[in-house]
Motif scaffolding. Sequence first.
Motif: not given
Length: 337
Positions: A175-181, A285-291
Amino acid sequence: MERHITLGEFIIENQKDFPYAKGDLSALLSSIKLAGKMVNKSINKAGLAQILGKVGKENIQGESQAKMDVMANDVFISTLRNRGEICGLASEELEDYVAFEDDIHKEAKYIVLMDPLDGSSNIDVDITIGTIFSIYHRISPIGTRVTKEDFLQPGKNQVAAGYLIYGTSTILVYTTGNGVNGFTFDPGIGSFFLSHPNMKFPKEGSIYSVNEGNYIHFPKGIKKLIKWMQELDKDSNRPYTARYTGSLVADFHRNMLMGGLYLYPQGSTAPKGKLRLLYECNPMAFLTEQAGGKASDGKGRILDIIPKELHERVPFICGNSEMVVNAEKFIRENKED
């Protein structure tokens, strides 16, 4: 005919998500992709190359290092050093951060923190393992030597984070803060292709992942939570299913796809928890919130914690938002005497 998008194409097409980067963040992600491909190749032939097992040394945490730990650490450091996008890095496997001293690297805007090989205790038995990475803007002046303070930033300052999972297939999730791919590696072509666009935790989950062998050492709130998750209650889809591999990347990836809760709380054998804030908890945690999920230390948001040391440990709870909120409730209502 359906178009198959490569990771490189996706990064270029989504450059608008981080226009301030002027291409260097894209190049850094490509460097991580390259290092991951090299590690993946070594993992696939680990038995033949005789690089399974331990090296007889311990890392800074006092944990026995696997040969693959050392290999992965060396590959990522050398690959990132050979490009020019970062001024330094910190690794779970190293006591101190690494500063790249030459003029080109001193001009770089980014630092990387990483767990080169998460779940390495599973290597010898061929269970899924992974790599976790986290990217920040440096806070020291451009053109100077990177400092320790560059690495001791709260997780909310991350500009990108992700992981590679080495299993039945190799997948890079970021993620770069615009969702998870997520992108799956095609070894025949040698490229990662978009396979999991816009990844989200399902609204509800029925899996919990925790090392129940440590149950006796857990605080009262966690013990009561586990028993609650095991109780029969058809209205709340309980009992939940227990799934735990000992690899954070593997357990997190499954829970994000299927819906679940991951727990590594503190206990009498790990008073501050076991997982590292900088190398494991913050990127996850960053990935979790973005997801669409939530990540907590049991009391508050992981990404708000201000680190005090490179190898700081914290309790870690992440997954579906409602499941994490419920876990926090159990902890809050069952404080130790």
